[in-house]
Design a protein around this motif. Structure first.
Motif, PDB file in Angstrom:
ATOM      1  N   LYS A  56      11.601  -2.038   3.972  1.00 53.55           N
ATOM      2  CA  LYS A  56      12.323  -3.000   3.433  1.00 53.55           C
ATOM      3  C   LYS A  56      12.649  -2.761   2.037  1.00 53.55           C
ATOM      4  O   LYS A  56      11.573  -1.965   1.379  1.00 53.55           O
ATOM      5  CB  LYS A  56      11.745  -4.544   3.791  1.00 53.55           C
ATOM      6  CG  LYS A  56      10.521  -4.542   2.943  1.00 53.55           C
ATOM      7  CD  LYS A  56      10.183  -5.941   2.851  1.00 53.55           C
ATOM      8  CE  LYS A  56       8.733  -6.151   1.978  1.00 53.55           C
ATOM      9  NZ  LYS A  56       8.209  -7.590   2.096  1.00 53.55           N
ATOM     10  N   LEU A  58      12.053  -3.229  -1.849  1.00 52.23           N
ATOM     11  CA  LEU A  58      10.864  -3.872  -2.504  1.00 52.23           C
ATOM     12  C   LEU A  58      11.463  -4.185  -3.837  1.00 52.23           C
ATOM     13  O   LEU A  58      12.578  -3.752  -4.235  1.00 52.23           O
ATOM     14  CB  LEU A  58       9.812  -3.279  -2.534  1.00 52.23           C
ATOM     15  CG  LEU A  58       9.241  -2.656  -1.321  1.00 52.23           C
ATOM     16  CD1 LEU A  58       8.212  -1.585  -1.431  1.00 52.23           C
ATOM     17  CD2 LEU A  58       8.510  -3.753  -0.573  1.00 52.23           C
ATOM     18  N   GLU A  62       6.034  -4.035  -6.591  1.00 56.95           N
ATOM     19  CA  GLU A  62       5.464  -4.401  -5.126  1.00 56.95           C
ATOM     20  C   GLU A  62       5.099  -2.921  -4.713  1.00 56.95           C
ATOM     21  O   GLU A  62       5.742  -1.896  -4.669  1.00 56.95           O
ATOM     22  CB  GLU A  62       6.400  -5.051  -4.282  1.00 56.95           C
ATOM     23  CG  GLU A  62       6.867  -6.525  -4.763  1.00 56.95           C
ATOM     24  CD  GLU A  62       7.350  -6.950  -3.784  1.00 56.95           C
ATOM     25  OE1 GLU A  62       7.211  -8.170  -3.055  1.00 56.95           O
ATOM     26  OE2 GLU A  62       8.520  -6.394  -3.129  1.00 56.95           O
ATOM     27  N   THR A  65       5.153  -0.334   1.279  1.00 51.89           N
ATOM     28  CA  THR A  65       4.492  -0.806   2.404  1.00 51.89           C
ATOM     29  C   THR A  65       3.967   0.201   3.580  1.00 51.89           C
ATOM     30  O   THR A  65       3.312  -0.100   4.466  1.00 51.89           O
ATOM     31  CB  THR A  65       5.535  -1.623   3.494  1.00 51.89           C
ATOM     32  OG1 THR A  65       6.792  -0.861   3.602  1.00 51.89           O
ATOM     33  CG2 THR A  65       5.905  -2.912   2.623  1.00 51.89           C
ATOM     34  N   GLN A  66       4.383   1.475   3.429  1.00 48.58           N
ATOM     35  CA  GLN A  66       3.702   2.763   3.872  1.00 48.58           C
ATOM     36  C   GLN A  66       3.065   3.655   3.033  1.00 48.58           C
ATOM     37  O   GLN A  66       3.545   3.752   1.894  1.00 48.58           O
ATOM     38  CB  GLN A  66       4.767   3.299   4.979  1.00 48.58           C
ATOM     39  CG  GLN A  66       5.052   2.623   6.225  1.00 48.58           C
ATOM     40  CD  GLN A  66       6.508   1.731   6.026  1.00 48.58           C
ATOM     41  OE1 GLN A  66       7.153   2.090   4.723  1.00 48.58           O
ATOM     42  NE2 GLN A  66       6.797   0.886   6.880  1.00 48.58           N
ATOM     43  N   THR A  80      -0.553   5.112  -1.954  1.00 48.22           N
ATOM     44  CA  THR A  80       0.332   4.046  -2.140  1.00 48.22           C
ATOM     45  C   THR A  80       1.005   4.277  -3.488  1.00 48.22           C
ATOM     46  O   THR A  80       0.637   4.456  -4.370  1.00 48.22           O
ATOM     47  CB  THR A  80      -0.543   2.734  -2.102  1.00 48.22           C
ATOM     48  OG1 THR A  80      -1.507   2.699  -0.953  1.00 48.22           O
ATOM     49  CG2 THR A  80       0.405   1.532  -2.391  1.00 48.22           C
ATOM     50  N   THR A  82       3.907   2.846  -5.758  1.00 49.10           N
ATOM     51  CA  THR A  82       4.678   1.504  -6.587  1.00 49.10           C
ATOM     52  C   THR A  82       5.749   2.005  -7.708  1.00 49.10           C
ATOM     53  O   THR A  82       5.096   2.453  -8.807  1.00 49.10           O
ATOM     54  CB  THR A  82       3.454   0.783  -7.236  1.00 49.10           C
ATOM     55  OG1 THR A  82       2.666   0.482  -6.015  1.00 49.10           O
ATOM     56  CG2 THR A  82       4.175  -0.562  -7.469  1.00 49.10           C
TER      57      THR A  82
END
Length: 207
Positions: A56, A58, A62, A65-66, A80, A82
């Motif tokens: 999705k 973002l 944020e 998500t993966q 991660t 961002t």
């Protein structure tokens, strides 16, 4: 205009010949410009996409998500990612380059944070910004500005590019930054992070 990517006028032929994850422009000459990876989708690619939830869009700030794998010297870490913010410059910031090809373009600086959450640790050489892209509202990628031995005067003081020698321990996070060029009147609308040929890139909307 070459279909699928915004390029400086003299880079069109190079764009058609070369492909890479991130399109780039050097001060002296274009290094490469690309629309993204080109690959035929076999059964393996389809299976990979089918096994992963859709990505999705973002908002800036944020976390992705993966997790994303980055490899160097035989070590692979899971990060991660961002996208944090986009700083918009002025067209006049490019006047100091004294080159007509930069007229009609505006520099932007993109900040991205990466955190090592799993995989091999410690590791060095995690290059974050090489997988970062910028897109306009019509979803067309723009070019990265690479400066050889110098920076624009207007570059933010806290804009730090990848540090190849930086060590990453599990739990460490670093914020990196790179310069891009967008056409005047077509501001940066999305920041993306490529995750290879068979996975959708992570994507953040620029508010």
């Amino acid at each position: 205009m070459t279909e699928g990517i915004y390029v400086l006028p003299h880079t069109r032929a190079t764009t058609m010949r070369r492909s890479a994850r991130t399109a780039a422009i050097a001060l002296a000459a274009p290094l490469l410009a690309a629309c993204g990876p080109f690959a035929s989708e076999g059964d393996g690619a389809k299976a990979s996409k089918a096994s992963e939830a859709p990505v999705k869009t973002l908002r800036l700030g944020e976390p992705g998500t993966q997790t994303t794998e980055l490899t160097h010297d035989g070590k692979t870490g899971k990060f991660t990612i961002t996208a944090q913010r986009v700083v918009v410059g002025k067209a006049s910031d490019l006047d100091e380059l004294k080159d007509e090809k930069y007229k009609g373009w505006v520099p932007v600086w993109v900040y991205v944070n990466a955190k090592l959450v799993d995989g091999d640790a410690p590791m060095t050489g995690a290059m974050v910004m090489s997988d970062v892209g910028v897109r306009t509202a019509d979803d067309i990628p723009v070019i990265r500005l690479l400066m050889m031995g110098q920076d624009l005067t207007g570059k933010p003081a806290d804009c730090e590019d990848d540090a190849p020698a930086a060590e990453w321990k599990k739990g460490d996070d670093h914020t990196r930054c790179a310069s891009y060029l967008v056409p005047e009147g077509k501001p940066a609308a999305f920041v993306t992070f490529s995750r290879g040929y068979y996975k959708e890139p992570l994507k953040w909307a620029v508010q």
